[in-house]
Design a protein around this motif. Structure first.
Motif, short mmCIF file in Angstrom:
data_model
loop_
_atom_site.label_atom_id
_atom_site.label_comp_id
_atom_site.label_asym_id
_atom_site.label_seq_id
_atom_site.Cartn_x
_atom_site.Cartn_y
_atom_site.Cartn_z
N ARG A 123 1.51 77.47 110.05
CA ARG A 123 2.30 77.81 111.11
C ARG A 123 2.43 79.28 111.44
O ARG A 123 2.69 79.91 110.46
CB ARG A 123 3.70 77.28 111.01
N ALA A 124 1.46 79.95 112.56
CA ALA A 124 1.61 81.14 112.87
C ALA A 124 2.18 81.82 113.80
O ALA A 124 2.22 81.20 114.80
CB ALA A 124 0.07 81.59 112.99
N VAL A 125 2.77 83.09 113.77
CA VAL A 125 3.46 83.78 114.83
C VAL A 125 2.40 85.27 115.23
O VAL A 125 2.31 85.68 114.24
CB VAL A 125 4.87 84.11 114.39
N VAL A 126 2.24 85.17 116.50
CA VAL A 126 1.43 86.36 116.96
C VAL A 126 2.21 86.97 117.89
O VAL A 126 2.31 86.47 119.04
CB VAL A 126 -0.02 85.97 117.32
N THR A 127 2.63 88.19 117.92
CA THR A 127 3.27 88.85 118.84
C THR A 127 2.25 89.77 119.62
O THR A 127 1.32 89.98 119.26
CB THR A 127 4.42 90.03 118.39
N GLY A 128 2.73 89.59 120.99
CA GLY A 128 1.81 90.42 121.79
C GLY A 128 0.52 89.55 121.98
O GLY A 128 -0.64 90.04 121.89
N GLY A 129 0.60 88.17 122.04
CA GLY A 129 -0.30 87.32 121.69
C GLY A 129 -0.90 86.65 123.06
O GLY A 129 -1.47 85.72 123.13
N THR A 130 -0.77 87.43 124.16
CA THR A 130 -1.02 86.52 125.48
C THR A 130 -2.32 87.38 126.20
O THR A 130 -2.84 86.80 127.17
CB THR A 130 0.12 86.68 126.47
N ARG A 131 -2.79 88.55 125.68
CA ARG A 131 -4.01 88.87 126.21
C ARG A 131 -4.55 89.98 125.05
O ARG A 131 -4.13 90.35 124.12
CB ARG A 131 -3.69 89.78 127.45
N GLY A 132 -5.72 90.40 125.31
CA GLY A 132 -6.48 91.31 124.52
C GLY A 132 -6.72 90.91 122.94
O GLY A 132 -7.15 89.73 123.07
N ILE A 133 -6.22 91.88 122.20
CA ILE A 133 -6.45 91.58 120.64
C ILE A 133 -5.48 90.35 120.23
O ILE A 133 -6.07 89.59 119.58
CB ILE A 133 -6.11 93.03 119.92
N GLY A 134 -4.34 90.37 120.69
CA GLY A 134 -3.20 89.26 120.38
C GLY A 134 -3.73 87.98 120.58
O GLY A 134 -3.70 86.94 120.05
N ALA A 135 -4.46 87.76 122.06
CA ALA A 135 -4.88 86.56 122.41
C ALA A 135 -6.11 86.13 121.59
O ALA A 135 -6.17 84.81 121.42
CB ALA A 135 -5.15 86.38 123.85
N ALA A 136 -7.03 87.14 121.25
CA ALA A 136 -8.31 86.62 120.75
C ALA A 136 -7.82 86.33 119.15
O ALA A 136 -8.38 85.30 118.73
CB ALA A 136 -9.16 88.03 120.66
N ILE A 137 -6.83 86.97 118.57
CA ILE A 137 -6.25 86.74 117.13
C ILE A 137 -5.78 85.15 117.45
O ILE A 137 -5.96 84.31 116.44
CB ILE A 137 -5.21 87.55 116.97
N ALA A 138 -4.79 84.94 118.36
CA ALA A 138 -4.18 83.39 118.56
C ALA A 138 -5.41 82.40 118.63
O ALA A 138 -5.14 81.43 118.15
CB ALA A 138 -3.30 83.53 119.77
N ARG A 139 -6.40 82.58 119.53
CA ARG A 139 -7.42 81.66 119.62
C ARG A 139 -8.07 81.44 118.37
O ARG A 139 -8.48 80.17 118.06
CB ARG A 139 -8.25 82.09 120.65
N ASN A 140 -8.35 82.49 117.48
CA ASN A 140 -8.91 82.24 116.44
C ASN A 140 -8.16 81.43 115.35
O ASN A 140 -8.89 80.65 114.58
CB ASN A 140 -9.28 83.67 115.47
N LEU A 141 -6.88 81.55 115.59
CA LEU A 141 -6.11 80.96 114.47
C LEU A 141 -6.07 79.49 114.86
O LEU A 141 -6.03 78.50 114.00
CB LEU A 141 -4.82 81.57 114.39
N LEU A 142 -5.76 79.01 116.23
CA LEU A 142 -5.79 77.72 116.86
C LEU A 142 -7.20 77.14 116.27
O LEU A 142 -7.12 76.00 115.91
CB LEU A 142 -5.81 77.72 118.19
N ASP A 143 -8.30 77.78 116.59
CA ASP A 143 -9.69 77.22 116.21
C ASP A 143 -9.86 76.82 114.74
O ASP A 143 -10.50 75.83 114.42
CB ASP A 143 -10.72 78.12 116.55
N ALA A 144 -8.89 77.72 113.91
CA ALA A 144 -9.04 77.45 112.48
C ALA A 144 -7.87 76.39 112.13
O ALA A 144 -7.93 76.09 110.75
CB ALA A 144 -8.64 78.61 111.73
#
Length: 262
Positions: free
Chosen positions: A19-40
């Motif tokens: 279970r992950a929390v990503v702040t600033g996760g709606t665009r740019g670097i944060g969104a890319a991190i969130a997508r990677n975590l979802l894919d994993a």
């Protein structure tokens, strides 16, 4: 504090069940991190001050102003209620509102410290108790401004320097609980926020945005600006079981720009 987008249950992958929390996760670097975590396979809750409409599909979005203690507390409570716990925290929210001489920054110091440093301190304090039994990983997103302190970014550099020092100390405190803590020190990455930053720099110092972009790229030994995915891939590794012996580190990801300064 209301959740504003639907949450997809974790799938298969090396982060399945996490279970992950990503702040600033709606665009740019944060969104890319969130997508990677979802894919994993992780279940992800993101935050931002405003809904950009680009929250990664499957992640839950919570509108929150993390520059205030109340905003952090509300977000933490909603994230814990939504996820039922937390295993991964990526403190990515940050930035600055002006590029000026250090002598002209009085009104921006507190905000810059709040969003770049104290937001992470407050969020960790709220979420770490839920991590102590199962362990986990915390990543703090910092900047090479801490290595080469540019005068017009000194407020930002000071806040990120504090974040890096805090990150090292926190790693020692939480290691007995099986919680790893690392920071990543980023160079010039092409994102919507970096475009805004270039516009502000040109407005303050003069010049041309395209020329400034070319200058930044020319200063990087690998010959290009970073991409959000470059950072997301590194963060995904750092929160994964493959990085189980990495903690207390500050990892520079800048295409080699500051190699001669370290």
């Amino acid at each position: 504090m209301a959740m504003q987008s639907s949450l997809t249950a974790a799938g298969s992958g090396e982060l399945a069940g996490r279970r992950a929390v990503v702040t600033g996760g709606t665009r740019g670097i944060g969104a890319a991190i969130a997508r990677n975590l979802l894919d994993a396979g992780a279940t992800v809750v993101t935050s931002a001050r405003n809904d950009s409409g680009h929250t990664p599909s499957g992640a839950a979005f919570v509108k929150a102003d993390l520059s205030t203690p109340e905003g952090v507390r509300g977000f933490a409570d909603t994230a814990l209620e939504t996820l039922g716990g937390v295993d991964i925290i990526v403190n990515n929210a940050g930035g600055c509102r002006s590029f000026q001489s250090v002598l002209d920054l009085e009104n921006d110091w507190q905000y810059t410290m709040d969003i770049n440093f104290l937001a992470a301190v407050r969020l960790n304090a709220a979420l770490v108790p839920a991590m102590r039994e199962s362990g986990g990983a915390i990543v703090h997103v910092s900047s090479i401004a801490t290595i080469a302190a540019y005068p017009t970014l000194l407020h930002y550099a000071a806040a990120k320097s504090a974040l890096e020092t805090y990150s090292k100390g926190l790693s020692a405190e939480l290691a007995p609980d099986g919680i790893r803590v690392v920071s990543v020190c980023l160079g010039n990455v092409e994102t919507p926020a970096s475009g805004v930053a270039r516009a502000q720099i040109v407005e303050h110092l003069g010049g041309d945005q395209d020329e400034l972009t070319e200058q930044w790229a020319a200063e990087i030994p690998l010959g290009r600006l970073g991409e959000a995915q470059d950072i997301a891939d590194a963060v995904s590794f750092l929160v994964s079981p493959r990085a189980s012996w990495i903690t207390g580190s500050n990892i520079v990801i800048d295409g080699g720009k500051t190699a001669s300064l370290c």
